[in-house]
Design a protein around this motif. Structure first.
Motif, PDB file in Angstrom:
ATOM      1  N   GLU A  37      50.522  46.664  31.226  1.00  0.00           N
ATOM      2  CA  GLU A  37      49.958  47.712  32.096  1.00  0.00           C
ATOM      3  C   GLU A  37      49.261  48.744  31.210  1.00  0.00           C
ATOM      4  N   ARG A  38      48.004  49.054  31.531  1.00  0.00           N
ATOM      5  CA  ARG A  38      47.252  49.976  30.669  1.00  0.00           C
ATOM      6  C   ARG A  38      47.708  51.436  30.798  1.00  0.00           C
ATOM      7  N   SER A  47      48.329  51.225  44.276  1.00  0.00           N
ATOM      8  CA  SER A  47      49.607  51.089  44.979  1.00  0.00           C
ATOM      9  C   SER A  47      50.360  52.413  45.094  1.00  0.00           C
ATOM     10  N   ALA A  53      46.746  54.668  52.097  1.00  0.00           N
ATOM     11  CA  ALA A  53      47.130  55.333  53.350  1.00  0.00           C
ATOM     12  C   ALA A  53      48.566  55.015  53.762  1.00  0.00           C
ATOM     13  N   THR A  55      49.866  52.706  55.336  1.00  0.00           N
ATOM     14  CA  THR A  55      50.100  52.064  56.636  1.00  0.00           C
ATOM     15  C   THR A  55      50.700  50.674  56.413  1.00  0.00           C
ATOM     16  N   ASN A 205      46.543  47.808  27.090  1.00  0.00           N
ATOM     17  CA  ASN A 205      45.318  47.428  27.788  1.00  0.00           C
ATOM     18  C   ASN A 205      44.932  45.997  27.415  1.00  0.00           C
ATOM     19  N   VAL A 206      44.835  45.124  28.409  1.00  0.00           N
ATOM     20  CA  VAL A 206      44.420  43.741  28.139  1.00  0.00           C
ATOM     21  C   VAL A 206      42.904  43.728  28.008  1.00  0.00           C
ATOM     22  N   SER A 433      50.353  45.688  52.285  1.00  0.00           N
ATOM     23  CA  SER A 433      51.235  45.254  53.379  1.00  0.00           C
ATOM     24  C   SER A 433      51.417  43.741  53.387  1.00  0.00           C
TER      25      SER A 433
HETATM   26  C1  LIG Z   1      41.993  54.499  49.948  1.00  0.00           C
HETATM   27  C2  LIG Z   1      42.890  53.297  50.089  1.00  0.00           C
HETATM   28  C3  LIG Z   1      43.702  53.167  51.209  1.00  0.00           C
HETATM   29  C4  LIG Z   1      44.511  52.038  51.347  1.00  0.00           C
HETATM   30  N1  LIG Z   1      45.365  51.977  52.411  1.00  0.00           N
HETATM   31  C5  LIG Z   1      46.223  50.937  52.523  1.00  0.00           C
HETATM   32  C6  LIG Z   1      47.179  50.924  53.576  1.00  0.00           C
HETATM   33  O1  LIG Z   1      47.242  51.836  54.388  1.00  0.00           O
HETATM   34  N2  LIG Z   1      48.011  49.850  53.654  1.00  0.00           N
HETATM   35  C7  LIG Z   1      47.955  48.817  52.778  1.00  0.00           C
HETATM   36  O2  LIG Z   1      48.722  47.872  52.923  1.00  0.00           O
HETATM   37  N3  LIG Z   1      47.060  48.815  51.756  1.00  0.00           N
HETATM   38  C8  LIG Z   1      46.210  49.852  51.595  1.00  0.00           C
HETATM   39  N4  LIG Z   1      45.311  49.888  50.567  1.00  0.00           N
HETATM   40  C9  LIG Z   1      45.223  48.737  49.660  1.00  0.00           C
HETATM   41  C10 LIG Z   1      46.351  48.732  48.649  1.00  0.00           C
HETATM   42  O3  LIG Z   1      46.495  50.002  48.074  1.00  0.00           O
HETATM   43  C11 LIG Z   1      46.037  47.687  47.586  1.00  0.00           C
HETATM   44  O4  LIG Z   1      45.744  46.454  48.191  1.00  0.00           O
HETATM   45  C12 LIG Z   1      47.205  47.452  46.642  1.00  0.00           C
HETATM   46  O5  LIG Z   1      47.765  48.658  46.200  1.00  0.00           O
HETATM   47  C13 LIG Z   1      46.707  46.626  45.466  1.00  0.00           C
HETATM   48  O6  LIG Z   1      47.769  46.406  44.590  1.00  0.00           O
HETATM   49  P1  LIG Z   1      47.487  45.786  43.184  1.00  0.00           P
HETATM   50  O7  LIG Z   1      48.795  45.556  42.554  1.00  0.00           O
HETATM   51  O8  LIG Z   1      46.569  44.614  43.317  1.00  0.00           O
HETATM   52  O9  LIG Z   1      46.596  46.882  42.411  1.00  0.00           O
HETATM   53  P2  LIG Z   1      47.002  48.280  41.748  1.00  0.00           P
HETATM   54  O10 LIG Z   1      48.089  48.964  42.445  1.00  0.00           O
HETATM   55  O11 LIG Z   1      45.707  49.015  41.572  1.00  0.00           O
HETATM   56  O12 LIG Z   1      47.563  47.838  40.339  1.00  0.00           O
HETATM   57  C14 LIG Z   1      46.757  47.271  39.347  1.00  0.00           C
HETATM   58  C15 LIG Z   1      47.302  47.706  38.003  1.00  0.00           C
HETATM   59  O13 LIG Z   1      46.610  47.009  36.971  1.00  0.00           O
HETATM   60  C16 LIG Z   1      46.431  47.901  35.884  1.00  0.00           C
HETATM   61  N5  LIG Z   1      45.318  47.423  35.045  1.00  0.00           N
HETATM   62  C17 LIG Z   1      44.000  47.410  35.370  1.00  0.00           C
HETATM   63  N6  LIG Z   1      43.278  46.897  34.346  1.00  0.00           N
HETATM   64  C18 LIG Z   1      44.162  46.585  33.359  1.00  0.00           C
HETATM   65  C19 LIG Z   1      44.032  46.049  32.047  1.00  0.00           C
HETATM   66  N7  LIG Z   1      42.843  45.719  31.543  1.00  0.00           N
HETATM   67  N8  LIG Z   1      45.147  45.897  31.293  1.00  0.00           N
HETATM   68  C20 LIG Z   1      46.375  46.231  31.775  1.00  0.00           C
HETATM   69  N9  LIG Z   1      46.552  46.763  33.011  1.00  0.00           N
HETATM   70  C21 LIG Z   1      45.464  46.924  33.797  1.00  0.00           C
HETATM   71  C22 LIG Z   1      46.151  49.226  36.577  1.00  0.00           C
HETATM   72  O14 LIG Z   1      46.363  50.328  35.718  1.00  0.00           O
HETATM   73  C23 LIG Z   1      47.099  49.188  37.746  1.00  0.00           C
HETATM   74  O15 LIG Z   1      48.346  49.781  37.469  1.00  0.00           O
HETATM   75  C24 LIG Z   1      44.497  51.005  50.372  1.00  0.00           C
HETATM   76  C25 LIG Z   1      43.695  51.144  49.237  1.00  0.00           C
HETATM   77  C26 LIG Z   1      42.904  52.275  49.075  1.00  0.00           C
HETATM   78  C27 LIG Z   1      42.096  52.422  47.833  1.00  0.00           C
END
Ligand SMILES: Cc1cc2nc3c(=O)[nH]c(=O)nc-3n(C[C@H](O)[C@H](O)[C@H](O)COP(=O)(O)OP(=O)(O)OC[C@H]3O[C@@H](n4cnc5c(N)ncnc54)[C@H](O)[C@@H]3O)c2cc1C
Length: 496
Positions: A37-38, A47, A53, A55, A205-206, A433
């Motif tokens: 994790e970076r 997340s 939001a 939801t 950072n990857v 979700s």
């Molecule tokens: C404005 C907004 C509203 C939303 N509302 C909702 C909602 O109401 N309900 C719902 O279910 N979903 C909602 N979502 C979507 C939801 O937030 C995402 O789908 C979900 O959080 C994605 O999770 P993730 O683990 O893929 O990404 P993230 O939580 O973004 O995690 C990715 C991680 O990877 C790390 N990373 C990135 N690049 C590198 C690298 N090169 N090396 C090491 N680490 C790295 C980042 O630092 C981060 O910690 C919303 C999103 C947004 C932006």
């Protein structure tokens, strides 16, 4: 003979990698699982509760999940999303029941989900949507009303001061939820960290991948605290880096990544600072998105429960930034454009002029313009009670298309190497979700043989009792599953 344990590398610590880590830990207990994790905090990008939001998307209130064509409402996407949320709740209930995650305050809370519309066409749509949905057991608790006093009783802020010269209607599902996905992911990763053979590397950072002759991946990683460059060897890699996934997928140079591009859309919310107003609203009220606007711009007046505190948000307001992550770089978008995706990106741009116009309008909005949008939902709002907050970035998928050159997609997509050694998750909606269903799909793609085995099926059924059966086709199973998870997760689950 002892086999060398499989090395699995998960990039990111958001809800997606946390969920995949849990599932893989139970399915392949002998594997070494390493998270990179970076940031120096787990799950601090999309997340994190303040960046989304919250939801618990179940399609109860989000009108964009039910299309309306020729007077007919199609609820198939809504059913799929509602089903996915029930699957997510089963894994969370299992983790809670087993004591793998435990919190002083709940990560999931009951907040009624409502849709509110006005105007003849919209009221007609909502009524037809309600009639179609309430036949499905998964939506059977939905209530519909056009009664001013009843709606005022449910959501006084929305009705007080409203000029009622057009028809209006609302639906309500009391079993709607607000979920703190960041807290949940942090709980899952805290549990995994205590397990043997699991390591979590923050501030790493990857930067690159190389496929070795032996079929394994060499991953280049920079320790951001010491500036040390490291190399890690992995048999299996999952890129769950949220907005940071596309650049990493391009670095992998797998053929399946060809033609993918990304289009970042940033988000803002108005947050209410007046406690007396916050206390008077207890619902997530979704309206209809303006014509030409993207699906994630559906306006909502939204009760949130973050770290035990009730809050009130309105939005989202979209914006444009070339960053792929909230904590990213303005060079993210330019650096992601390569020969393989330049044409799909240009073609998608030419075909989405409405979206471009919409984003330009959103970007140049003044605080008064934003406030006017709030007044449509909360007519008596006072501008001084609201402040602007910045949410997470969403990177929408641009994909090569034979007929159109390139298309813009608003969902998620798993890209998996032909040899199943690497997979990545692109896109953002419906998002957190449905994280459990999405990660199960990743497992199906990466481990197609193992997933068919009795052992894996049984392990999955321990965590997700309905695994392998359809909650949509089996009414009894659907209601019994919901009752069970509702009880374990301490949700109310009944109409009030
Ligand atoms: C404005 C907004 C509203 C939303 N509302 C909702 C909602 O109401 N309900 C719902 O279910 N979903 C909602 N979502 C979507 C939801 O937030 C995402 O789908 C979900 O959080 C994605 O999770 P993730 O683990 O893929 O990404 P993230 O939580 O973004 O995690 C990715 C991680 O990877 C790390 N990373 C990135 N690049 C590198 C690298 N090169 N090396 C090491 N680490 C790295 C980042 O630092 C981060 O910690 C919303 C999103 C947004 C932006």
């Amino acid at each position: 003979m002892n086999k060398t344990p499989r090395n699995i590398v998960l990039i990111g610590t958001g809800i997606m990698c946390a969920t995949l880590g849990i599932l893989l830990r139970k399915l392949i207990p002998s594997a070494n699982i390493s998270f990179y994790e970076r940031l120096d905090k787990v799950s601090a990008e999309s997340s994190d509760a303040w960046n989304n939001a919250g939801t618990g998307h179940s399609a109860f209130c989000e009108l964009n999940y039910t299309s309306y064509d020729d007077g007919k409402v199609d609820i198939s996407k809504a059913l799929e999303i509602a089903n996915s949320f029930e699957i997510s709740k089963q894994l969370w209930a299992y983790l809670k029941e087993q004591g793998c995650i435990s919190f002083d305050i709940p990560f999931i809370n009951d907040i009624p989900h409502m849709s509110f519309v006005w105007g003849d066409d919209n009221v007609d749509f909502l009524k037809k949507r309600y009639l179609a949905m309430r036949c499905a057991p998964i939506f059977q608790d939905m209530i519909y009303s056009t009664d001013r006093n009843q709606i005022k009783d449910w959501v006084p802020l929305i009705m007080e001061g409203r000029v009622l010269d057009t028809p209006f209607a609302a639906t309500k599902m009391d079993i709607g939820t607000d979920v703190n996905f960041g807290m949940l992911a942090r709980g899952m990763i805290a549990y995994l960290e205590k397990c043997e053979n699991v390591a979590v590397h923050l501030g790493h950072n990857v930067t690159d991948f190389t496929k070795q002759a032996d079929g394994r991946w060499k991953i280049d990683i920079k320790d951001l605290a010491t500036e040390e460059e490291k190399e890690v060897i992995a048999d299996t890699v999952f890129i769950g880096a949220g907005g940071g996934t596309l650049p990493l997928l391009e670095k992998s140079e797998i053929e399946e990544a060809q033609g993918y591009g990304g289009f970042p859309v940033s988000g803002h919310f108005l947050r209410c600072t007046n406690e007396n107003v916050v206390k008077r609203h207890n619902a997530k009220v979704y309206g209809k998105a303006a014509v030409g606007s993207p699906p994630m711009s559906v306006p909502h007046l939204d009760t949130r429960m973050i770290e035990g505190q009730q809050s009130l948000f309105f939005g989202p307001y979209a914006g444009f930034s070339t960053k792929f992550l909230k904590n990213g770089s303005y060079m993210d978008l330019p650096l992601s454009i390569e020969m393989h995706n330049i044409w799909p990106i240009l073609a998608a741009g030419m075909r989405n002029v409405d979206l471009t116009k919409y984003l330009i309008k959103q970007v140049v909005q003044s605080s008064e313009d934003r406030f006017k949008e709030l007044l449509v939902y909360y007519p008596n709002a006072k501008i001084d009670d609201w402040e602007l907050t910045t949410a997470g970035q969403r990177v929408q998928i641009i994909k090569e298309d034979k007929d159109q050159g390139g298309v813009l997609q608003f969902g998620t997509e798993i890209v998996c190497a032909a040899d199943k050694s690497l997979a990545a998750l692109l896109g953002a909606s419906p998002g957190a979700s449905t994280s459990v269903s999405i990660m199960l799909e990743v497992i199906h793609k990466m481990f197609p043989d193992e997933i068919k085995s009795k052992k894996w099926r049984q392990t999955l059924q321990t965590m997700i009792p309905s695994y392998g059966a359809s909650l949509l086709e089996n009414c009894e199973l659907c209601l019994a599953t919901r009752e069970r998870t509702t009880a374990i997760l301490n949700l109310a689950g009944t109409q009030k």
